[in-house]
Design an enzyme around this catalytic site. Structure first.
Site, short mmCIF file in Angstrom:
data_model
loop_
_atom_site.label_atom_id
_atom_site.label_comp_id
_atom_site.label_asym_id
_atom_site.label_seq_id
_atom_site.Cartn_x
_atom_site.Cartn_y
_atom_site.Cartn_z
CB CYS A 229 5.29 -4.12 0.39
SG CYS A 229 6.09 -2.53 0.04
CE1 TYR A 230 0.94 1.16 5.53
CE2 TYR A 230 -0.55 -0.72 5.77
CZ TYR A 230 -0.16 0.57 6.13
OH TYR A 230 -0.88 1.25 7.09
N GLY B 183 0.83 -1.20 0.00
CA GLY B 183 0.00 0.00 0.00
C GLY B 183 0.86 1.24 0.00
CE LYS C 9 -12.61 -11.06 -19.33
NZ LYS C 9 -13.95 -11.02 -19.93
CG HIS D 211 5.51 -5.80 -4.37
ND1 HIS D 211 4.21 -5.64 -3.95
CD2 HIS D 211 6.17 -4.67 -4.02
CE1 HIS D 211 4.09 -4.45 -3.37
NE2 HIS D 211 5.25 -3.84 -3.40
CD GLU E 70 2.49 -8.55 -5.21
OE1 GLU E 70 2.15 -7.39 -4.90
OE2 GLU E 70 3.27 -9.24 -4.52
CG ASP F 223 -17.01 -11.45 -18.99
OD1 ASP F 223 -16.05 -12.24 -19.10
OD2 ASP F 223 -16.89 -10.23 -18.89
#
Length: 577
Positions: free
Chosen positions: A146-147, A119, A433, A233, A235, A291
């Site tokens: 991180c944060y 964040g 998705k 990070h 991710e 979708d």
């Protein structure tokens, strides 16, 4: 993948729980970021902002409880949803919740683990985002990123200060202790950093697990309380072994079972929909996109001819789009399909309109008018199926979103109307998705439908810069067909996030034969992306660009010049409007 600079939080009052939908565990969904990739989901937004008819009771959506869950608490990072996606890639269900979600609400989901996102705030600032202190009690494993790590250290008695040397971008981290999180990894690891604060004194009970030249506590762990944290990070793709770190935490330390699979999702969802609908009747708005197509196919598998699909042809689709939809749903899948030719109606309302926001508003309003008329002809209807997704893209500021700045009016950005006549069936509400595509493949939908690139709900209207006319639509439709045709012929279609043509408001001088021309300029856009959050312009081979340009100029009347868009997102958006 380009990285986006995180922006300060924007705080909004959350809507009542009954308006926020349900999770796969039947609990109210508090987080939201309910913004979708630029696909057919805008059709669903039209339904959510109209249908002003007598209300009916709603029943919780979602499949029956079952899969192991990892909860991700969002502290404002633009990468928060990416964390959830990475967990899903391990075949473990993950859910994104606001940072201040009460522990009781987290516990009701029976999570196997908790991950705290990064964040933009500093933990020592007044008003910095906090979590319920109960998360530190060791009830379940917690990973702070991180944060999230800094918050863990700060709340438990450590010290966090502004860094003497900030770290943004690539860095090298040295692993000093495995503790399960770094099991099987080399001592030196390239990672992606993004922080201006550092931990200078860890809390009691923690020991360091990783460090950099300027950050002695790039990793911390308290295995006794099952608390772990990393300053980088995992991710993002710039941390090559990041997914392995998440795997070690989710499957190893937390012991989550990888049962979140397309086949399991289809089986559970079909059973849930069949049980919920009973003998009721269902309608679904088909837009031609992934979708709504997958949502309709799931519901059809559950209730068969109790489902009627309505397709409103607004005349803003790509070439042969309506024919593909009819062939797939009516002929191949045997669904009841009502196709409405409303092309003239939409063109009349769009006449003379140049502003893109006004185009979207008009198309949405007219869509719902047509849809209501057709739904009224079917008699008593009990349920409405929507292709609502868990968000892939954060581009709108909503009452459910505590971060992200509004870029443009987007998709499902509002709550459901209080007077919605139908009970909702949203079988894809908590899928990303890529998961929707996997479910579509599992259901046997054709690749042309499942693997198609995202296409905006307002269609070609927002790829025509300026007024929309039948002539300009036809020009763009033919140019766009050539772009896709050549990219497919070159074997590049699946490697691109989106590729399309834009009809600009510019005219330029040209020469054809021995004569002077003053004709339209068509722009070509092709981008690569993992998730639509950021995108880079595609380095298409020169020969492909040459064929696209040559064919458009020679085959599309009224075009004498083709340009290629080499803007990334950010600072540009993928669509031009």
């Amino acid at each position: 993948m380009s990285q986006r600079t995180e922006q300060p939080d924007s705080h909004h009052r959350r809507p009542p729980a009954e308006q926020r939908g349900r999770t796969v565990h039947g609990e109210p969904a508090n987080a939201g970021h309910r913004v979708l990739a630029p696909d057919d989901a805008e059709v669903e937004a039209y339904l959510e902002t109209a249908l002003h008819v007598p209300p009916a009771d709603r029943i919780a959506d979602g499949i029956e409880p079952g899969p192991d869950t990892v909860v991700v608490l969002d502290f404002g990072s633009q990468y928060a949803q990416l964390i959830a996606r990475r967990v899903r890639e391990l075949n473990v269900y993950s859910e994104l919740l606001p940072h201040d979600t009460p522990w009781a609400e987290i516990a009701r989901r029976r999570p196997k683990a908790l991950i705290l996102s990064g964040g933009p705030a500093s933990v020592y600032d007044e008003g910095a985002p906090r979590a319920d202190p109960a998360i530190w009690l060791g009830t379940i494993p917690v990973l702070g990123i991180c944060y999230g790590l800094q918050l863990m250290a700060y709340d438990l008695g450590g010290e966090v200060t502004p860094a003497t040397r900030r770290e943004y971008g690539p860095a090298s981290v040295t692993i000093t202790s495995e503790d399960g999180l770094f099991q099987g990894m080399d001592r030196e690891q390239p990672v992606w950093m993004s922080h201006g604060d550092s931990i200078v004194r860890p809390p009691e009970g923690f020991h360091p697990t990783a460090q950099t030249d300027s950050t002695p506590f790039a990793g911390l762990a308290d295995p006794q309380r099952r608390l772990y944290g990393i300053q980088f990070h995992p991710e993002v793709i710039h941390t090559p072994r990041g997914r392995e770190i998440l795997r070690n935490f989710v499957l190893g330390i937390a012991g989550a079972q990888p049962t979140w699979t397309p086949a399991g999702f289809v089986e559970a969802t079909v059973a849930e929909v069949r049980n919920r609908v009973g003998s009721g009747r269902v309608i679904c708005a088909l837009s031609g996109g992934v979708d709504s197509a997958v949502a309709a196919t799931l519901v059809h598998r559950a209730v068969g001819d109790q489902l009627t699909c309505i397709y409103v042809d607004h005349g803003l689709m790509r070439k042969r789009e309506s024919e593909l939809l009819r062939g797939t749903f009516e002929q191949n899948l045997g669904m009841r399909l009502v196709m409405v030719d409303a092309r003239d109606r939409f063109l009349r309302r769009l006449a003379g309109v140049e502003d893109p926001e006004e185009k979207r508003r008009i198309i949405g309003d007219e869509f719902i008018r047509v849809f209501e008329e057709e739904a009224g002809k079917l008699g008593e209807i009990d349920f409405l199926t929507q292709g609502t997704l868990y968000p892939d893209v954060i581009e709108s500021k909503t009452a459910e979103t505590k971060a992200a700045v509004k870029i443009k009016t987007h998709h499902n950005v509002g709550g459901l109307p209080a007077d919605l006549r139908f009970r909702l069936i949203e079988p894809l509400r908590y899928l990303f998705k890529d998961e929707v595509r996997a479910v579509g493949t599992e259901l046997g939908l054709p690749e042309a439908m499942v693997l198609r690139q995202p296409f905006p709900g307002p269609g070609l209207a927002i790829r025509i810069i300026g007024v929309v006319t039948e002539e300009r639509l036809e020009t763009l439709r033919e140019a766009d067909w050539i772009v896709i045709d050549e990219i497919k012929a070159a074997g590049l279609y699946r490697s691109l996030w989106q590729s399309f043509a834009i009809l600009t408001p510019v005219r330029s001088v040209g020469v054809m034969g021995d004569g002077r021309t003053y004709a339209n300029v068509v722009a070509v856009r092709a981008v690569t992306s993992d998730d639509g959050m950021t995108a880079d312009w595609a380095r298409l081979p020169y020969e492909v660009l040459a064929r696209i340009s040559s064919r458009i100029v020679n085959e599309v009347p009224g075009v004498n010049r083709v340009v290629y868009d080499i803007s990334s997102k950010p600072p540009a958006t993928i669509e031009w409007e």
